[in-house]
Design a protein around this motif. Structure first.
Motif, PDB file in Angstrom:
ATOM      1  N   ASN A  75      -9.169  -0.578   2.772  1.00  0.00           N
ATOM      2  CA  ASN A  75      -7.553  -0.722   2.297  1.00  0.00           C
ATOM      3  C   ASN A  75      -7.025   0.864   2.976  1.00  0.00           C
ATOM      4  OD1 ASN A  75      -8.170   1.580   0.830  1.00  0.00           O
ATOM      5  ND2 ASN A  75      -7.899   0.948  -1.131  1.00  0.00           N
ATOM      6  N   ARG A  76      -5.875   1.220   2.621  1.00  0.00           N
ATOM      7  CA  ARG A  76      -5.420   1.595   3.761  1.00  0.00           C
ATOM      8  C   ARG A  76      -5.778   2.804   3.417  1.00  0.00           C
ATOM      9  NH1 ARG A  76      -0.045   0.474   6.014  1.00  0.00           N
ATOM     10  NH2 ARG A  76       1.260   2.551   6.479  1.00  0.00           N
ATOM     11  N   ARG A  77      -5.483   2.760   2.248  1.00  0.00           N
ATOM     12  CA  ARG A  77      -6.130   4.767   1.166  1.00  0.00           C
ATOM     13  C   ARG A  77      -7.056   5.091   2.336  1.00  0.00           C
ATOM     14  NH1 ARG A  77      -7.463   6.677  -3.958  1.00  0.00           N
ATOM     15  NH2 ARG A  77      -7.753   8.857  -4.373  1.00  0.00           N
TER      16      ARG A  77
ATOM     17  N   VAL B 189      -6.521   5.391   6.285  1.00  0.00           N
ATOM     18  CA  VAL B 189      -5.234   6.813   6.886  1.00  0.00           C
ATOM     19  C   VAL B 189      -6.361   8.143   6.739  1.00  0.00           C
ATOM     20  CG1 VAL B 189      -3.600   8.512   5.662  1.00  0.00           C
ATOM     21  CG2 VAL B 189      -3.538   5.741   5.971  1.00  0.00           C
TER      22      VAL B 189
ATOM     23  N   ILE C 180      -3.858  -2.535   5.581  1.00  0.00           N
ATOM     24  CA  ILE C 180      -2.879  -2.372   4.760  1.00  0.00           C
ATOM     25  C   ILE C 180      -1.836  -2.103   4.432  1.00  0.00           C
ATOM     26  CG2 ILE C 180      -3.915  -0.750   6.715  1.00  0.00           C
ATOM     27  CD1 ILE C 180      -2.018  -1.657   8.304  1.00  0.00           C
TER      28      ILE C 180
END
Length: 381
Positions: free
Chosen positions: A228-230, A233, A296
């Motif tokens: 996922n986005r977390r 990143v 994301i």
């Protein structure tokens, strides 16, 4: 070391039952089968210790046969607990083999009447089950993400103790006055320490694995199975820093499914979810193992390619676009993907800037009619 019979029984049975209750409580909280099998092993072991105290009451065949039978079954359950922990199914024949062999040998008068032979065979069977438990951990060590070494060392020490006993212990557990013989005192002490140690290290492994699973679930998109986005990143920041330090190229693909809202409105969210899952699978299949792929946003995906240039990124993006277009969707031609590409060097290896440049390229692809790939090119000053 001299211990009377009552003290030995109280100490052995009390500790085994106490630890088994703690394991049962842990099992009921998490329903982990590893803890269930270990709790059963401790309960059966305490029953074996209790039956062993019947020696000297006029029917010694009961403790000789059934006490050792229960102890061997306890060792088999401990092996099964580790076997289940590494993901292998329980072996019913393996759990029963030691006890069945012991019962069969006890039917032979020569075996039943020879104390030294019984000690040797029983000790070697105990050592064998401990070695099997260690082997389960060792052969699965590459797949285990937890620290298995304390458990492996404990199982090997337990096996070594019983190998030594098989060749050195030739005495009855108790003398005529009810006092334990020196080696049997060591057996009791080792049993207690082993039970406590095995419970502790097994609980530690189960807890560590659960924490890793929770952490993995928090960093994974449940619909597509990719990050996922977390997760992206954090990993992308580290990867870009490494590329900047080594002066390696890196390229970012920013993908957005065209007309996705229209598909959801026309054919339902199930069709939209299937489209997202299919695209996530294509992204994983076409990227390399060390590339970073993630979802994301609602219908936005990214893929960060380390060590790749713009030409390689364009080629990959076109393969992804064509393969996605060939999937049998609910409505032909209702869905496509636009992809924007940006090079890390142009963004000075900064993730926020790189995402912004890729978004500009993606906007250009949308403005040019969608279902296409665009590479970010800086405008000349």
């Amino acid at each position: 070391m001299q211990l009377n019979l009552a003290t030995l029984v109280m100490l052995d049975i009390y500790v085994l039952l106490l630890v088994s209750v703690l394991m049962l409580h842990a099992w009921t909280r998490g329903r982990d089968r590893t803890l269930g099998y270990l709790a059963a092993a401790l309960v059966v072991g305490s029953l074996g210790a209790l039956v062993g105290t019947l020696r000297g009451l006029g029917f010694d065949w009961v403790p000789v046969v059934f006490s050792n039978l229960l102890v061997l079954f306890s060792a088999a359950l401990a092996w099964t607990a580790l076997r289940v922990f590494v993901g292998h199914p329980p072996s019913r024949w393996g759990m029963a083999a030691g006890g069945l062999l012991w019962l069969g040998l006890c039917l032979l008068p020569a075996f039943h009447q020879s104390l030294s032979v019984r000690i040797t065979v029983g000790s070697l069977l105990m050592a064998l089950y401990a070695v099997l438990g260690a082997w389960e951990l060792w052969r699965s060590r590459l797949q285990l993400e937890v620290d298995y070494r304390p458990t492996l060392a404990l199982m090997l020490l337990h096996a070594g103790f019983y190998v030594v006993r098989a060749f050195l212990d030739r005495d009855l557990p108790f003398d005529p006055e009810g006092q334990s013989t020196p080696f049997f005192s060591l057996v009791v002490l080792e049993t207690l320490l082993y039970a406590i140690g095995l419970a502790f290290v097994t609980l530690s492994m189960v807890k560590e694995r659960a924490e890793l699973l929770y952490k993995s679930a928090a960093l994974r998109d449940p619909l597509t199975g990719i990050g996922n986005r977390r997760a992206f990143v954090g990993a992308a920041g580290r990867l870009l820093a490494d590329c900047a330090r080594l002066r390696r190229p890196a390229v970012l693909l920013l993908c957005d499914l065209d007309h996705f809202k229209r598909v959801n409105d026309s054919f339902g969210h199930a069709a939209g979810d299937q489209a997202l899952a299919d695209f996530g699978q294509i992204l994983m299949d076409r990227s390399r193992q060390h590339d970073l792929c993630a979802r994301i946003g609602g219908e936005e995906f990214v893929c960060l390619l380390a060590g790749a240039d713009a030409a390689a990124a364009l080629s990959l993006a076109e393969r992804i676009r064509h393969e996605f277009a060939e999937l049998p969707f609910v409505a032909e031609g209702q869905l496509s993907v636009s992809i924007g590409i940006a090079e890390a060097l142009q963004a000075n290896y900064q993730l926020d800037r790189l995402l912004s440049l890729a978004d500009e390229a993606l906007y250009a692809a949308k403005a040019a009619g969608r279902n296409r790939v665009e590479l970010y090119r800086a405008e000349p000053r």
